[in-house]
Design a protein around this motif. Structure first.
Motif, short mmCIF file in Angstrom:
data_model
loop_
_atom_site.label_atom_id
_atom_site.label_comp_id
_atom_site.label_asym_id
_atom_site.label_seq_id
_atom_site.Cartn_x
_atom_site.Cartn_y
_atom_site.Cartn_z
N SER A 58 1.02 -1.25 -0.06
CA SER A 58 0.00 0.14 0.10
C SER A 58 0.75 1.32 -0.06
CB SER A 58 -0.88 -0.25 1.06
OG SER A 58 -1.86 0.98 0.96
N LEU A 59 0.14 2.47 0.24
CA LEU A 59 0.76 3.67 0.16
C LEU A 59 0.45 4.37 1.33
CD1 LEU A 59 0.27 4.73 -3.44
CD2 LEU A 59 2.37 4.06 -2.57
N HIS A 60 1.33 5.32 1.77
CA HIS A 60 1.05 6.09 3.09
C HIS A 60 0.08 7.09 2.59
CE1 HIS A 60 1.50 8.70 6.37
NE2 HIS A 60 1.81 7.79 7.08
N SER A 61 -0.73 7.90 3.67
CA SER A 61 -1.61 9.15 3.21
C SER A 61 -0.52 10.22 2.68
CB SER A 61 -2.32 9.44 4.52
OG SER A 61 -2.99 8.41 5.11
N ALA A 62 -1.56 10.86 1.70
CA ALA A 62 -0.64 11.91 1.03
C ALA A 62 -0.66 13.20 1.91
CB ALA A 62 -1.44 12.23 -0.16
N LEU A 63 0.12 13.03 3.10
CA LEU A 63 0.06 14.22 3.92
C LEU A 63 0.67 15.54 3.55
CD1 LEU A 63 1.09 12.19 7.36
CD2 LEU A 63 -1.02 12.87 6.50
N ARG A 64 0.62 16.54 4.19
CA ARG A 64 1.44 18.03 3.78
C ARG A 64 0.81 18.12 2.23
NH1 ARG A 64 5.61 15.73 6.65
NH2 ARG A 64 7.02 15.68 4.83
N PHE A 65 -0.56 17.88 2.02
CA PHE A 65 -0.91 18.44 0.69
C PHE A 65 -0.13 17.75 -0.51
CE2 PHE A 65 -1.86 21.75 3.52
CZ PHE A 65 -3.27 21.60 3.56
N LYS A 66 0.29 16.48 -0.30
CA LYS A 66 0.82 15.56 -1.06
C LYS A 66 2.31 15.64 -1.13
CE LYS A 66 -1.88 17.08 -4.58
NZ LYS A 66 -2.83 17.50 -3.87
N HIS A 67 2.97 16.56 -0.17
CA HIS A 67 4.35 16.63 -0.29
C HIS A 67 5.06 15.48 0.54
CE1 HIS A 67 4.78 20.29 -2.69
NE2 HIS A 67 3.45 20.71 -1.90
N ASN A 97 -4.92 5.78 1.58
CA ASN A 97 -4.29 5.81 0.13
C ASN A 97 -4.15 4.20 0.15
OD1 ASN A 97 -3.11 6.52 -2.05
ND2 ASN A 97 -1.62 7.58 -1.15
N PHE A 98 -4.18 3.96 -1.32
CA PHE A 98 -4.19 2.51 -1.47
C PHE A 98 -3.48 2.45 -2.94
CE2 PHE A 98 -8.31 4.21 -2.84
CZ PHE A 98 -8.53 3.69 -3.86
N ILE A 99 -3.01 1.39 -3.39
CA ILE A 99 -2.81 0.93 -4.73
C ILE A 99 -3.72 0.25 -5.53
CG2 ILE A 99 -1.04 -0.18 -6.02
CD1 ILE A 99 0.97 0.04 -3.85
N GLU A 100 -4.34 0.80 -6.45
CA GLU A 100 -5.65 0.15 -6.95
C GLU A 100 -5.51 -1.02 -7.40
OE1 GLU A 100 -9.53 1.83 -9.50
OE2 GLU A 100 -7.52 2.95 -9.75
N LYS A 101 -4.47 -1.46 -8.09
CA LYS A 101 -4.16 -2.85 -8.82
C LYS A 101 -4.17 -3.77 -7.73
CE LYS A 101 0.68 -2.27 -9.39
NZ LYS A 101 1.90 -2.56 -10.36
N ILE A 132 -6.68 12.37 -2.76
CA ILE A 132 -6.69 11.23 -3.73
C ILE A 132 -7.82 11.15 -4.78
CG2 ILE A 132 -6.52 8.65 -3.83
CD1 ILE A 132 -4.19 9.94 -2.41
N PHE A 133 -7.75 11.27 -5.90
CA PHE A 133 -8.45 11.24 -6.97
C PHE A 133 -10.00 10.48 -6.41
CE2 PHE A 133 -10.23 9.27 -11.00
CZ PHE A 133 -10.89 10.69 -11.32
N ASN A 134 -10.92 10.62 -6.60
CA ASN A 134 -12.31 9.69 -6.24
C ASN A 134 -11.69 8.62 -5.38
OD1 ASN A 134 -14.70 8.80 -6.65
ND2 ASN A 134 -14.19 7.80 -8.42
N TYR A 135 -11.36 9.17 -4.17
CA TYR A 135 -10.87 8.04 -3.13
C TYR A 135 -11.92 7.04 -3.01
CZ TYR A 135 -9.28 6.23 1.45
OH TYR A 135 -8.96 5.82 2.49
N THR A 136 -13.02 7.51 -2.42
CA THR A 136 -13.87 6.58 -2.04
C THR A 136 -14.57 5.79 -2.82
OG1 THR A 136 -14.31 7.93 -0.15
CG2 THR A 136 -16.07 6.38 -0.62
N GLY A 137 -15.02 6.44 -4.07
CA GLY A 137 -15.74 5.72 -5.20
C GLY A 137 -14.86 4.70 -5.98
#
Length: 314
Positions: A164-173, A217-221, A242-247
């Protein structure tokens, strides 16, 4: 009471736990009991099996905008050494068989050394997680070091370990590629609890598949095609980066029947403090997102340290 606040805000949207249970429990059932510890922390119990996820109970008053002026406890900086609130942990956790750690930041891992010593639970986590635990004297026979891709069977359950991926903290920085290849010096300062890589877990119990997240955050594949009936979904503000995270998440995981928010509370204040602002700012919009993406899913909003039961027929 938190439930009253939730009812006032989202009575027409939220499906409360007792009602939900009555809707899904038919015939002879086996229960899965969940208790929210705050942050990304959970106790999941099935029969005599006790599984912990990211159990962080100390809830330090970390000097930040999230602190509350009414909180008179000692303030901590990230340069301070971490110390678990052992008295509080002892009140809440008496037994654990397994502990799953999503990544190694303090709000996920810092109480695990004390809990693992107290309970002798087996711990599943990254190389960095395991090396931090080794630094605190946790023996190798309690540690399962994973990187994502493993699919292990244990006596009472099986688990698929998901990169997986860590949350995109600090506005993705936010970005931190550090890992602990060897045990660091202990005790650790708060800042020494580095991410060390991020994971998700698909835990297959007898009657439920629970997909767990330790962040937003997550890795869709990596999650496409999974079919959990319960998902613990990270719901802090960084999900909005994250783009359309929940959907995307609910679609990729085949629209789980039960959606439970996690990592949504202000974990820098004691349990007895109000979480009303977090509910209004994070939970209410998230429920609307779930309603739009997966209208048949049921959302359960947990209270701190309150158990609820999901029943199903074998």
């Amino acid at each position: 009471m938190l439930v009253k606040h939730i009812r006032d805000i989202i009575i027409n949207v939220l499906v409360f736990v007792p009602l939900f249970i009555s809707q899904i429990a038919f015939g002879q059932s086996q229960q899965l009991e969940l208790k929210y510890l705050g942050a990304a922390g959970w106790i999941i119990t099935q029969d005599s099996l006790v599984v912990l996820l990211d159990p962080y109970l100390t809830r330090l008053k970390l000097d930040s905008p999230a602190s509350d002026s009414k909180d008179t406890r000692k303030s901590y900086e990230r340069s301070d050494y971490f110390q678990s609130d052992s008295a509080l942990i002892d009140k809440v956790i008496q037994k654990a068989d397994y502990i799953f750690v999503h990544h190694s930041h303090f709000d996920h891992l810092s109480d695990v050394p004390y809990i693992a010593k107290k309970t002798r639970a087996k711990v599943i986590g990254t190389e960095s997680t395991c090396n931090i635990l080794r630094a605190y004297g946790i023996p190798d026979d309690q540690l399962y070091e994973v990187q994502g891709g493993e699919d292990y069977i244990f006596e009472e359950f099986s688990v698929k370990v998901i990169p997986s991926l860590h949350s995109a903290l600090r506005f993705k920085h936010f970005f931190d590629s550090r890992v602990y290849k060897d045990p660091p010096g202990a005790p650790l300062k708060i800042a020494d609890f580095i991410e060390g890589g991020s994971l998700m877990y698909l835990i297959r119990f007898d009657t439920h598949q629970v997909l767990t997240m330790g962040g937003m955050n997550f890795i869709e594949k990596e999650v496409v095609g999974l079919t959990p009936d319960v998902i613990l979904t990270g719901v802090n503000f960084s999900r909005n980066e994250i783009f359309n995270y929940t959907g995307r998440l609910l679609t990729a995981t085949n629209f789980p029947k039960i959606v439970i928010p996690t990592h949504w509370d202000n974990f820098r204040v004691p349990y007895e403090f109000s979480q009303q602002k977090a509910i209004e700012d994070k939970i209410v919009p998230f429920i609307e997102e779930v309603k739009a993406a997966s209208p048949e899913s049921r959302v359960i909003v947990p209270e701190h340290l309150k158990s609820f039961v999901i029943k199903s027929t074998k």
